[in-house]
Design a protein around this motif. Sequence first.
Motif, PDB file in Angstrom:
ATOM      1  N   ARG A   1      16.369  59.120  53.693  1.00 54.01           N
ATOM      2  CA  ARG A   1      14.973  58.955  53.286  1.00 54.01           C
ATOM      3  C   ARG A   1      14.253  60.279  53.057  1.00 54.01           C
ATOM      4  O   ARG A   1      13.317  60.351  52.260  1.00 54.01           O
ATOM      5  CB  ARG A   1      14.217  58.108  54.305  1.00 54.01           C
ATOM      6  CG  ARG A   1      14.277  58.597  55.735  1.00 54.01           C
ATOM      7  CD  ARG A   1      13.579  57.606  56.671  1.00 54.01           C
ATOM      8  NE  ARG A   1      13.742  57.966  58.066  1.00 54.01           N
ATOM      9  CZ  ARG A   1      14.746  57.542  58.835  1.00 54.01           C
ATOM     10  NH1 ARG A   1      15.676  56.755  58.312  1.00 54.01           N
ATOM     11  NH2 ARG A   1      14.832  57.899  60.101  1.00 54.01           N
ATOM     12  N   ASP A   2      14.690  61.337  53.751  1.00 51.76           N
ATOM     13  CA  ASP A   2      14.058  62.643  53.540  1.00 51.76           C
ATOM     14  C   ASP A   2      14.618  63.360  52.320  1.00 51.76           C
ATOM     15  O   ASP A   2      14.121  64.426  51.946  1.00 51.76           O
ATOM     16  CB  ASP A   2      14.234  63.519  54.785  1.00 51.76           C
ATOM     17  CG  ASP A   2      13.470  62.974  55.981  1.00 51.76           C
ATOM     18  OD1 ASP A   2      12.392  62.391  55.784  1.00 51.76           O
ATOM     19  OD2 ASP A   2      13.962  63.120  57.117  1.00 51.76           O
ATOM     20  N   ASP A   3      15.651  62.777  51.702  1.00 48.39           N
ATOM     21  CA  ASP A   3      16.252  63.360  50.498  1.00 48.39           C
ATOM     22  C   ASP A   3      15.681  62.768  49.222  1.00 48.39           C
ATOM     23  O   ASP A   3      16.140  63.118  48.132  1.00 48.39           O
ATOM     24  CB  ASP A   3      17.772  63.126  50.495  1.00 48.39           C
ATOM     25  CG  ASP A   3      18.472  63.828  51.635  1.00 48.39           C
ATOM     26  OD1 ASP A   3      18.273  65.041  51.793  1.00 48.39           O
ATOM     27  OD2 ASP A   3      19.219  63.157  52.384  1.00 48.39           O
ATOM     28  N   VAL A   4      14.706  61.856  49.336  1.00 57.93           N
ATOM     29  CA  VAL A   4      14.192  61.189  48.139  1.00 57.93           C
ATOM     30  C   VAL A   4      12.674  61.264  48.081  1.00 57.93           C
ATOM     31  O   VAL A   4      12.002  61.390  49.106  1.00 57.93           O
ATOM     32  CB  VAL A   4      14.636  59.704  48.072  1.00 57.93           C
ATOM     33  CG1 VAL A   4      16.150  59.583  48.073  1.00 57.93           C
ATOM     34  CG2 VAL A   4      14.032  58.896  49.201  1.00 57.93           C
TER      35      VAL A   4
ATOM     36  N   GLY B   1       8.095  52.329  38.629  1.00 56.11           N
ATOM     37  CA  GLY B   1       8.518  53.282  39.643  1.00 56.11           C
ATOM     38  C   GLY B   1       9.616  54.195  39.138  1.00 56.11           C
ATOM     39  O   GLY B   1      10.331  53.874  38.175  1.00 56.11           O
ATOM     40  N   ALA B   2       9.747  55.356  39.787  1.00 56.39           N
ATOM     41  CA  ALA B   2      10.803  56.315  39.476  1.00 56.39           C
ATOM     42  C   ALA B   2      11.304  56.915  40.784  1.00 56.39           C
ATOM     43  O   ALA B   2      10.508  57.287  41.652  1.00 56.39           O
ATOM     44  CB  ALA B   2      10.292  57.415  38.552  1.00 56.39           C
ATOM     45  N   LEU B   3      12.616  56.998  40.910  1.00 58.48           N
ATOM     46  CA  LEU B   3      13.247  57.512  42.121  1.00 58.48           C
ATOM     47  C   LEU B   3      13.890  58.856  41.836  1.00 58.48           C
ATOM     48  O   LEU B   3      14.640  59.010  40.868  1.00 58.48           O
ATOM     49  CB  LEU B   3      14.306  56.530  42.618  1.00 58.48           C
ATOM     50  CG  LEU B   3      15.099  56.954  43.861  1.00 58.48           C
ATOM     51  CD1 LEU B   3      14.183  57.104  45.069  1.00 58.48           C
ATOM     52  CD2 LEU B   3      16.212  55.947  44.149  1.00 58.48           C
ATOM     53  N   ASN B   4      13.596  59.841  42.691  1.00 60.16           N
ATOM     54  CA  ASN B   4      14.162  61.178  42.577  1.00 60.16           C
ATOM     55  C   ASN B   4      14.859  61.552  43.879  1.00 60.16           C
ATOM     56  O   ASN B   4      14.409  61.176  44.967  1.00 60.16           O
ATOM     57  CB  ASN B   4      13.060  62.212  42.317  1.00 60.16           C
ATOM     58  CG  ASN B   4      12.283  61.937  41.057  1.00 60.16           C
ATOM     59  OD1 ASN B   4      12.578  62.459  40.001  1.00 60.16           O
ATOM     60  ND2 ASN B   4      11.255  61.102  41.163  1.00 60.16           N
ATOM     61  N   PHE B   5      15.940  62.318  43.760  1.00 63.71           N
ATOM     62  CA  PHE B   5      16.590  62.906  44.921  1.00 63.71           C
ATOM     63  C   PHE B   5      16.252  64.392  44.965  1.00 63.71           C
ATOM     64  O   PHE B   5      16.128  65.044  43.920  1.00 63.71           O
ATOM     65  CB  PHE B   5      18.098  62.695  44.867  1.00 63.71           C
ATOM     66  CG  PHE B   5      18.520  61.306  45.269  1.00 63.71           C
ATOM     67  CD1 PHE B   5      19.002  61.056  46.546  1.00 63.71           C
ATOM     68  CD2 PHE B   5      18.430  60.246  44.375  1.00 63.71           C
ATOM     69  CE1 PHE B   5      19.385  59.774  46.924  1.00 63.71           C
ATOM     70  CE2 PHE B   5      18.809  58.969  44.744  1.00 63.71           C
ATOM     71  CZ  PHE B   5      19.290  58.724  46.029  1.00 63.71           C
ATOM     72  N   ILE B   6      16.130  64.912  46.181  1.00 60.53           N
ATOM     73  CA  ILE B   6      15.684  66.287  46.384  1.00 60.53           C
ATOM     74  C   ILE B   6      16.865  67.143  46.812  1.00 60.53           C
ATOM     75  O   ILE B   6      17.526  66.857  47.823  1.00 60.53           O
ATOM     76  CB  ILE B   6      14.589  66.358  47.472  1.00 60.53           C
ATOM     77  CG1 ILE B   6      13.448  65.385  47.159  1.00 60.53           C
ATOM     78  CG2 ILE B   6      14.064  67.786  47.616  1.00 60.53           C
ATOM     79  CD1 ILE B   6      12.538  65.121  48.352  1.00 60.53           C
ATOM     80  N   GLY B   7      17.132  68.188  46.054  1.00 59.43           N
ATOM     81  CA  GLY B   7      18.151  69.156  46.432  1.00 59.43           C
ATOM     82  C   GLY B   7      17.513  70.417  46.968  1.00 59.43           C
ATOM     83  O   GLY B   7      16.292  70.542  47.032  1.00 59.43           O
TER      84      GLY B   7
END
Length: 395
Positions: free
Chosen positions: A266-269, A283-289
């Motif tokens: 959950r902290d990666d999105v 809606g739009a979903l992003n992943f965090i690098g």
Amino acid sequence: MSDVEVEIKVIGSLNEVEAADWDACACPETGAGGAPIDPFTTHRFLLALENSGSVGQGTGWQPQYLLAQANGLLIAVAPLYLKSNSQGEYIFDHNWAHAYENAGGCYYPKLQIAVPFTPVTGRRLLVRPDFEETGQAALIQGAVQLAANNELSSLHITFCTEEEMRAGSQMGLMARASQQFHWINKGYTSFDDFLMSLSSRKRKNIRKEREKANSFGGEVLSLTGEQIKPEHWDAFWQFYQDTGARKWGTPYLTRQFFDLVQDTMRDDVVLYLAERDGVPVAGALNFIGRDALFGRYWGCTEDHPCLHFELCYYRAIDEAIGRGLSRVEAGAQGEHKLARGYLPVTTHSLHWVGDAGFADAIARYLVAEREAVEQDIEVLTDYGPFKRSQVKEQE
């Protein structure tokens, strides 16, 4: 450490390997804390695909994870799959399959080192630090040998890094070039600062699009971590199903995948939801690098002008600037991204084909294709929205 004796092993489930051991190869940068360079080869992401039934029997993606061990130490791993189709890959080889089968061969099943349904460049030959040369060679040799021993048509390593492409080419694999559109952060302090790097006409157009998008009659929520509730995933699942049905016929991911993402990532999105009268409509979903934001999925139940551009592209730029990230990768294809500040970049893949004659034909094709991709990128960059001085800097 080229004199190390390496043992290759194939496993059918990531439940057979400890997360810490896999991640020591996949994302060693997290050992001191912080985010992975990208989350997609982490044990938790790949296991979420597996445990949710998004990959496995009946999906076209049968896990055959490749492990390389030396003196009992796991030194390298690869997300390897036995593929019964070419769906969910984004490096298209359908024409190769047709030609191969028209010539009397069986193209499927094939082997694929990839992150399923994820057109994001990243390391595919996941090697523990200090074992780079040995680990890469072991994984490539092991995968090729596995394909040859089982009389499979081919092996593909998709969305690999440029360094992996060069290493694989030196070992006899065929390199292929493709392109995507990425937004690059030039040290912008705000979205308006980014806009000032664009030509006047493009700048005005983006401002109009954002104004139009945000007048849809509601508000846009930005959610991450514990802020994301089950009802938010329920809404996004509806969006994802609609988009998946229109693009691919059936969605690739299962509903449970998003629950597992909430449990373990959950902290990666970051999830953007557009709500009107308290009801999510898009809606739009992003992943965090560690250094990039990865746009992955979008969907809606109501059509509103420019809302797709706002949630997928402009909010992502805002997010990247706010987090100090160097780029946004907004997924595969889409020349419409060019007018919104996303420029073309080269992506890489590697290929091995067992039939010598067919391999030779593909190799000749790839040379011509690579030249066409390079020319296309040059032309598209020149047509980008940036002021001429900015284009020169990016070149």
